[in-house]
Design a protein around this motif. Structure first.
Motif, short mmCIF file in Angstrom:
data_model
loop_
_atom_site.label_atom_id
_atom_site.label_comp_id
_atom_site.label_asym_id
_atom_site.label_seq_id
_atom_site.Cartn_x
_atom_site.Cartn_y
_atom_site.Cartn_z
N UNK A 76 63.58 70.51 43.32
CA UNK A 76 63.35 72.05 43.64
C UNK A 76 64.37 72.10 45.07
N UNK A 77 64.79 73.59 44.98
CA UNK A 77 65.64 73.99 45.91
C UNK A 77 64.88 75.15 46.77
N UNK A 78 65.15 74.97 47.94
CA UNK A 78 64.27 76.10 48.88
C UNK A 78 65.29 76.41 50.01
N UNK A 79 65.37 77.53 50.41
CA UNK A 79 66.26 77.96 51.42
C UNK A 79 65.35 78.12 52.66
N UNK A 80 65.66 77.51 53.76
CA UNK A 80 64.85 77.38 54.90
C UNK A 80 65.83 77.90 55.99
N UNK A 81 65.59 79.22 56.45
CA UNK A 81 66.38 79.58 57.56
C UNK A 81 67.85 79.39 57.26
N UNK A 82 68.66 78.54 58.09
CA UNK A 82 70.06 78.29 57.97
C UNK A 82 70.35 76.90 57.21
N UNK A 83 69.28 76.40 56.63
CA UNK A 83 69.29 75.04 55.89
C UNK A 83 69.13 75.37 54.39
N UNK A 84 69.12 74.41 53.80
CA UNK A 84 68.67 74.07 52.20
C UNK A 84 67.96 72.94 52.01
N UNK A 85 66.79 73.24 51.59
CA UNK A 85 65.92 71.95 51.74
C UNK A 85 65.77 71.63 50.10
N UNK A 86 66.10 70.41 49.53
CA UNK A 86 66.32 69.78 48.50
C UNK A 86 65.31 68.72 48.05
N UNK A 87 64.56 68.82 46.95
CA UNK A 87 63.66 67.73 46.46
C UNK A 87 64.02 67.06 45.29
N UNK A 88 64.22 65.83 45.52
CA UNK A 88 64.92 65.02 44.29
C UNK A 88 63.79 64.11 43.41
N UNK A 89 63.89 63.82 42.47
CA UNK A 89 62.85 63.01 41.66
C UNK A 89 62.72 61.50 42.17
N UNK A 90 63.84 61.07 43.10
CA UNK A 90 63.44 59.58 43.73
C UNK A 90 62.67 59.96 44.97
N UNK A 91 61.79 60.95 45.11
CA UNK A 91 60.80 61.03 46.23
C UNK A 91 61.36 61.21 47.64
N UNK A 92 62.76 61.67 47.67
CA UNK A 92 63.42 62.29 49.08
C UNK A 92 63.53 63.63 49.14
N UNK A 93 63.43 64.04 50.47
CA UNK A 93 63.58 65.35 50.69
C UNK A 93 65.01 65.45 51.54
N UNK A 94 65.87 66.26 51.15
CA UNK A 94 67.39 66.45 51.62
C UNK A 94 67.23 67.49 52.35
N UNK A 95 67.82 67.72 53.93
CA UNK A 95 68.07 68.98 54.35
C UNK A 95 69.61 69.05 54.50
N UNK A 96 70.07 70.09 53.85
CA UNK A 96 71.65 70.31 53.79
C UNK A 96 72.02 71.75 54.22
N UNK A 97 73.00 71.51 55.25
CA UNK A 97 73.46 72.90 55.76
C UNK A 97 74.07 73.53 54.72
N UNK A 98 74.34 74.85 54.78
CA UNK A 98 74.86 75.94 53.93
C UNK A 98 76.31 75.58 53.46
N UNK A 99 76.88 74.96 54.43
CA UNK A 99 78.38 74.65 54.01
C UNK A 99 78.32 73.66 53.35
N UNK A 100 77.68 72.76 52.95
CA UNK A 100 77.47 71.84 51.81
C UNK A 100 77.61 70.53 52.73
N UNK A 101 77.35 70.45 54.00
CA UNK A 101 77.33 69.19 54.74
C UNK A 101 75.78 68.67 55.04
N UNK A 102 75.36 67.24 55.11
CA UNK A 102 74.24 66.95 55.76
C UNK A 102 73.99 66.93 57.18
N UNK A 103 75.36 66.96 57.90
CA UNK A 103 75.18 67.09 59.19
C UNK A 103 74.78 65.63 59.91
#
Length: 1418
Positions: free
Chosen positions: A147-174
């Motif tokens: 699943x992909x979800x845009x949250x304000x200035x970030x992109x929240x991504x859920x993967x099948x290994x049970x992790x939630x990634x918060x990614x900046x829109x410029x493509x970096x995890x910061x």
């Protein structure tokens, strides 16, 4: 709320191989662009026009590395798109504009057209911009992305290994760490000290969506559990996250979030959608409602839909659309009222009844303002290869656009104080007030003057003071207003619309500015200066106040929030607007009486007063009255659905110290995410007296703290009108609660202004269900107005196989229809359930004048009966007796019960009548109340519930009453009914009741009030005059020969006896007029019956009484002696009419009247039959104008073969011929007559001594009948009243030529002597006529004396003379051949033989048919 419109559109995709078919669509936050994904393509589409702008195609090499595309998510500012792929990559695409002014499409206008003038912002609004797509960044997350979800200035991504990634829109995890779900604690609510962790290894999120107003995520896990994850503090790390979950959901498949109502809709594998909300105090997830198909509505599919595939809330958050694995779409309101479902009806079946494959949906996304739904249809069933026929385009994936129309309430809730239904579509508006409302405005006549005739008739309805019920209900069609295309071009989509109170003006708001339309002039009014239009953005809706439009807007050039008032009648320009600056953005606006209430983004409510300015009639001023801060109670300003000011309060005006405060008791109603909150004025402090201070101060009372009135509220309706008669309905508050139906907050009033009980609350909340979605409430009329989708199939027009792929075949055409529903019976029932019968009675009595009030009572009785009588368990406290007792308070009680019973199945009757009373008693009540039609309905019930003997007894009673009252239709039905129950079992007819005499006098009393007019119904007669003998069981029915071949059967005998008895009574009471009606209407064979009764019932006992009664019954005036009885009306003996001379036989008709003996007199009297013909206006004028007293018999004078006669129709012989115009001689040639005053008086005296023409026709008809039957005494009486010696002559001829009963002759002789004595003492007007017929009377007494006892009387036929031997048809021919008066259907002979009676019957009945003649005395 939302309604499908027309057929869906198909967008043409540039299709390559089927592998490149699109499968996912995602709109950008502004819903201007749509990203469409195929396995290796990303396309961007524009919304209006719906065209493809640009496509990015993944090269084959990198495509095999990334895997196919899966999901897309837009950046909030629409400059980037993130696309997830099957192999765990996220691709970031930048969207860049090629050059600032380049567009894909440019409109081409003819030279000199107004669009050529450069308008700012014009091109990019009208034409799709040219864009470039460029892949900027690739991110590898090394696990399949769920699943992909845009949250304000970030992109929240859920993967099948049970992790939630918060990614900046410029493509970096910061440098932020991914969050492992196993470390997030979950509990039932947030108050638990510690939650349990997700204890299994392979848990991951399957679907999620961010909710801004709850600040958290609704999530669905791969094992079907659902939950809500929220950060405890502002930092988004694993330690700061906490989850709550409901215990009972284990089959979740997908989720969608409604930000405005703070709802989370979880789709389940069972096919239902469970909607949860978060408890404000504990943070737990509470089930709000479920969206599921019921077995009742969709019996063949409700449990076979498969899992829920997608759930999507509309842009305005007012509806949700759901689709399943099986296919199909369903649309629901925010709290669960079902609006549309495509799994039933015309969507699911073809016109020949075969089932269609449902539309399978892979992906869907709402367009701007919810006017379109973009759908990517899925593949059909797997067996398409086998059946080449069914390979349709829809089974190949493509983009479909479903079009919607929505209620204006969804976006502009201030509309809820109106009684109109207003729907807004993409480019048009639908109104239910229609054309008729235009006549309210007196100016409409000036507009209609120059309209073409087609439009003129729209204004012909007569003026209306306010919108009438018929206008608002009217027909089922909408009044459609096309929105100005000039305005739409640069301001699509329409965001708000509003209609004024009278339903004559509409205003719409698009992207910028606004425009308004008048239904009277049929013209749009737009800003003259387009810069002013493009410089304002309306933010909080708009409302009408009298002739002014009130709106809140943002001024772009001044960066200022403003409140503006524009006058409708002036030009649309800021120069004519009144502008007030405001501190914060206005979110909602509403008008109540002369106040404007505004809700702002800083959670404050501001009240303004609005009034016409004194300095000019065309301006209105706005002043701030009061500000109320609500930030303590409102967590987020976006959650406020509507705000209105109302006069509703918990006190209903009786307990207040000052009565006018009830009027001004404004309270604020706030719909906060479905919770209805009320804040009332605080009157506990010192009351400010009006005379002591500025009147504005009165309104500045502070508000009490808010009170929650109801949950799950979608819409609120109140009115500011007042009506003393209907206080319950007008002071109530109406709520629409989605799937829970409606609620009304009803005021309770003590009766007769007594002091209210301390324990009785002053208002009560009553829930009730209705079958339509409510869009407006008509308060006084107790009606809810709504709209409903209807479908039309056109597939039968396309029979070729190739045409089966067309959308017109696969989908029905959708239209929106107006509906309405009564709700009064629900409220009455709820009050009765709560033992508030007194309130129910007050409410019902206030509405008793409504045209459908009988239906309301019937519905209430029917619903309670159905529920209780079919209940499996015994009901401890049944409501039916209470409802029955309640209905007895109304005069409609008897009808209500019987109508309800007739519409209910027989099995429930016993239960019903156990509560309302024995049907026998009710039947008798109907008879007492003279309500015979209702009694007839009870008879059908008695027939089913009782033994035949009982129903026959009651039928007999009803039949005799119907005969008595002259209800002939009912009599005919009763005859049929009695025959029907007789055919079931044979039984000897009951003996004639002995107790008949008393009713005859009562019946006569009743009929004495009848006037001559047969068209008057017997209902006008006062019922009290008629005494009904309940104990009688009177038999009844018509003549056997007429109604059935089997005249010997006992049943016919029984009915005949009833009819004979009635006829006998009518004769005994000298009601000849009623006798004639009775015979004509029921086909009673009067002549044969009179023959039998000649010496019994049909003899005249008292000639004087009979004569008097006939005079009264037929409105026939008693004769009077004119002052100049000896002088002739025509002194000179002759006068000129055209060229014909008519000569009076003598100046003194009394001495010189010749008495023709023999048959000529008989002939002369026969031609009166001509009067019976219905088409006989000549006779009409003759008998009304021709002098018809004994003074003016003129013998015909032969003149060149033409015979001409003035006088009564009696003087016409068979051979005489009339010229058409001569009958009207008296009035046509009046100017040529030189008559003196005394002659005129004489003629008018003669005219005045006759009754109405209709009576004359009826008397002659009766004379014919009696003559035929040989009742000579009655013939004498009628001859006397008509004052025609020829009748007496005719009787004399009959007596001489045939054997007549001596008793009858004796009776006639004594009768005539009695009349003579009476005339001498009481009525000298009869003396002249009696003198004329003295010789005949003398002859009569001679015959009487020499008469020996005759044999049995044979009815005579006087067809013995040579002139009359011709058969009847020939007679007709010969008489009309002479140019004589057309004799209608009836022959010239008055003495038709009885064999011919039946054939002539229909024509002869004519005089007694009700309403055939009018009774004006000429």
């Amino acid at each position: 709320m939302y309604f499908l419109s027309g057929w869906p559109k198909r967008l043409l995709c540039p299709l390559g191989r089927p592998a490149e078919a699109p499968f996912h669509v995602q709109s950008d936050p502004q819903r201007t662009f749509f990203a469409v994904l195929a396995p290796a393509r990303l396309s961007i589409w524009y919304s209006r026009p719906s065209v493809l702008i640009v496509t990015y195609k993944e090269p084959a090499k990198s495509s095999s590395q990334f895997g196919s595309y899966k999901q897309a998510e837009w950046r909030p500012d629409s400059t980037m798109i993130a696309v997830s792929t099957a192999n765990g990559y996220i691709l970031f695409f930048h969207i860049t504009s090629t050059r600032g002014d380049k567009y894909l499409y440019e409109p081409v206008y003819p030279k000199g057209s107004p669009q050529m003038k450069g308008t700012p912002h014009f091109k990019e609004e009208q034409c799709a911009p040219a864009l470039n797509l460029e892949m900027r960044k690739i991110l590898d997350l090394q696990a399949p992305i769920m699943s992909l979800q845009s949250v304000l200035e970030d992109l929240l991504v859920a993967t099948s290994d049970g992790l939630l990634h918060l990614i900046h829109w410029e493509g970096m995890t910061n440098g932020r760490k991914a969050i492992n779900l196993c470390t997030v604690p979950f509990s039932v609510d947030l108050q638990s000290s510690r939650g349990s962790f997700l204890g299994f290894a392979d848990v991951h999120i399957r679907d999620m969506e961010y909710c801004a107003t709850l600040d958290g995520f609704a999530v669905v896990f791969n094992d079907g559990k659902v939950g809500f994850i929220t950060p405890v503090s502002s930092r988004f790390t694993a330690e700061q996250l906490h989850g709550v979950w409901p215990q009972d959901v284990v089959d979740g498949t997908c989720v969608a979030v409604n930000n405005k109502y703070r709802l989370m809709a979880f789709g389940c594998a069972s096919g239902s959608v469970q909607v949860y909300t978060i408890d404000n105090t504990t943070g737990a997830m509470l089930l709000s409602h479920k969206l599921e198909l019921t077995a009742k509505q969709y019996p063949d599919i409700w449990n076979k839909t498969g899992a829920v595939k997608l759930v999507r809330w509309s842009p305005d958050n007012s509806v949700v659309i759901v689709t399943w694995e099986y296919g199909g779409l369903s649309l629901w309101s925010v709290f669960g009222a079902q609006l549309i479902c495509t799994l039933g009806g015309d969507f699911a079946y073809r016109s020949d009844g075969t089932k269609k494959d449902p539309l399978k949906i892979n992906s869907m996304s709402w367009g701007a303002e919810g006017y379109h739904l973009w759908v990517i249809s899925g593949f059909g069933s797997q067996n398409t290869e086998n059946d080449s026929d069914s390979k349709s385009i829809v089974k190949q994936p493509g983009i479909l656009l479903f079009q919607f129309i929505k209620s204006a309430l969804t976006v502009n809730p201030c509309m809820s104080n109106q009684e109109q239904v207003l729907l807004q579509g993409e480019d048009r508006l639908y109104l239910n007030c229609g054309e008729a409302s235009q006549t309210q405005n007196p100016r409409s006549s000036s507009h209609s003057g120059h309209k073409p005739s087609r439009e003129k008739n729209l204004f012909a309805d007569g003026s209306l003071e306010s919108q009438s019920l018929s206008t608002l209900l009217g027909h089922r069609h909408w009044h459609v207003v096309q929105i100005s295309s000039t305005y739409l071009e640069s301001n699509w989509p329409i965001r708000f619309s509003a209609i004024d109170k009278l339903g004559q003006n509409i205003a719409v708001v698009g992207k910028f500015g606004f425009a308004h339309y008048s239904l009277l002039t049929k013209k749009w009014k737009l800003f003259g200066n387009i810069t002013q239009e493009q410089n304002m953005i309306v933010t909080g809706g708009l409302a009408w106040w009298n002739d002014f439009i009130v709106l809140a807007c943002y001024n772009i050039s001044d960066h200022q929030e403003e409140l503006r008032v524009y006058l409708r009648t002036s030009n649309l320009d800021n120069a004519f607007a009144h502008v007030t600056k405001t501190q914060a953005e206005t979110l909602l606006l509403s008008v109540f009486r002369d106040m404007v209430i505004v809700f702002r983004a800083d959670c404050s409510i501001c009240l303004y007063s609005i009034e016409r300015r004194s300095d000019g009639p065309n301006t209105a001023g706005i002043q701030v009255l009061q500000e109320v801060s609500m930030s303590r109670y409102i967590p987020h300003p976006f959650l406020v659905v509507s705000v209105t000011l109302t006069s509703v309060s918990t006190e209903n005006g009786i307990t207040l110290k000052m009565p006018q405060q009830a009027r001004d008791a404004e309270s604020i109603m706030l719909n906060l995410a479905g919770q209805l909150i009320m804040m009332q004025r605080d009157r506990s402090g010192p009351q400010i007296r009006e005379k002591d201070s500025n009147p504005n101060q009165r309104k500045l009372l502070p508000f009490c703290p808010p009170v929650v009135l109801a949950q799950s509220v979608e819409n609120v309706w109140t009115t500011c009108r007042a009506n003393k008669q209907k206080r319950h309905l007008l002071e109530a508050l109406w709520l629409s609660c989605g799937g829970a139906g409606m609620k009304v907050w009803l005021p309770l009033f003590p009766r007769d202004h007594r002091k209210p009980h301390s324990f009785l609350s002053q208002r009560i909340m009553l829930p009730f269900h209705i079958n339509i979605y409510p869009l407006a409430v008509l308060f006084e009329d107790a009606l809810v107005l709504g709209a409903v989708n209807d479908t039309l199939l056109y597939d039968s027009l396309y029979t070729r196989n190739s045409a089966r792929e067309q959308l017109e075949v696969l989908f029905p055409f959708c239209v929106v229809e107006r509906t309405s529903q009564i709700y009064l019976h629900h409220i009455l029932r709820q009050l009765l359930v709560r033992n508030l019968g007194e309130q129910a009675l007050l409410l019902a009595q206030s509405c008793a004048a409504l045209p459908y009030f009988p239906h309301v009572l019937e519905l209430m009785l029917h619903e309670v009966l159905e529920e209780e009588a079919t209940s499996r368990e015994p009901i401890p406290d049944p409501l039916l007796p209470t409802v029955a007792k309640f209905i007895t308070e109304f005069p409609l009680f008897l009808q209500t019960v019987v109508h309800c019973a007739r519409k209910t199945e027989y099995a429930l009757w016993n239960y019903l009548f156990a509560a309302v009373g024995n049907p026998k008693d009710l039947f008798e009540e109907c008879l007492m109340a003279q309500d015979l039609d209702t009694a007839a309905s009870y008879l059908i019930i008695l027939q089913n519930m009782e033994v035949p003997a009982v129903s026959r007894q009651h039928a007999t009673l009803l039949f005799s009453t119907a005969l008595e009252q002259g209800k002939w239709d009912l009599c005919r039905h009763m005859i049929r009914f009695l025959k029907a129950i007789g055919s079931g079992e044979s039984e000897t007819p009951p003996s004639t009741p002995t107790a008949q005499e008393p009713s005859s006098s009562g019946g006569f009393e009743f009929f004495r009030n009848r006037s001559i007019s047969l068209s008057q119904s017997a209902e006008n007669v006062p019922a009290s005059k008629f005494s009904l003998q309940k104990t009688l069981s009177m038999p009844s029915g018509p003549s056997g020969k007429r109604w059935s071949k089997d005249s010997d059967c006992a049943e016919n005998m029984y009915i005949d006896m009833m009819l004979w008895r009635h006829a006998r009574r009518l004769l005994e009471e000298v009601r000849l007029k009623d006798l004639g009606c009775f015979a004509a209407q029921l086909g009673f064979e009067l002549i044969s019956w009179l023959c039998r009764e000649r010496s019994r019932a049909a003899r005249v006992d008292n000639f004087v009484l009979a004569l008097k009664r006939l005079h009264k019954d037929f409105l026939w005036p008693l004769p009077i002696i004119p002052a100049s009885s000896v002088s002739s009306p025509f002194k000179n003996g002759k006068y000129r009419t055209g060229e014909q001379l008519l000569k009076s036989q003598s100046a003194d008709p009394f001495l010189n009247l010749e008495i023709d003996a023999g048959i000529s007199n008989v002939q002369r009297s026969q031609s009166w039959l001509g009067n019976i013909g219905p088409t006989h206006h000549e006779i009409d004028t003759a008998s009304s104008h021709g002098p018809q007293m004994q003074d003016a018999f003129l013998s015909p004078l032969s003149n060149k073969g033409d015979e001409c006669s003035i006088g009564s129709a009696t003087d016409l012989t068979e051979s005489s011929s009339m010229v058409d115009g001569d009958w009207t001689m008296v009035d046509e040639n009046f100017s040529t007559l030189s008559l003196t005053q005394s002659e005129l008086e004489h003629i008018s005296m003669e005219l005045a001594s006759k009754g109405p023409h209709k009576s004359q026709v009826q008397l002659r008809y009766l004379l014919h009948i009696f003559m035929e039957a040989g009742c000579l005494d009655w013939c004498i009486v009628i001859g006397l009243i008509l004052r025609e010696s020829s009748v007496i002559n005719q009787i004399l001829v009959i007596i001489q030529s045939s054997e007549v009963d001596g008793e009858m002759l004796q009776n006639i002789k004594t009768g005539v002597h009695a009349v003579d004595r009476w005339a001498s003492t009481d009525c000298p007007g009869y003396k002249p006529f009696l003198n004329i017929i003295k010789p005949q009377l003398q002859k009569l007494s001679e015959i009487t004396e020499e008469q020996v006892q005759p044999e049995a009387f044979q009815p005579i036929t006087v067809g013995k003379t040579p002139e009359q031997t011709s058969p009847r048809a020939e007679e007709n021919r010969s008489s009309s051949g002479h140019g004589s008066i057309p004799q209608g259907e009836v022959g010239g002979s008055s003495l038709v033989s009885r064999k011919e009676e039946d054939t002539a019957r229909t024509e002869e009945e004519e005089p007694f048919q009700d309403g055939t003649y009018d009774c004006s005395v000429s």
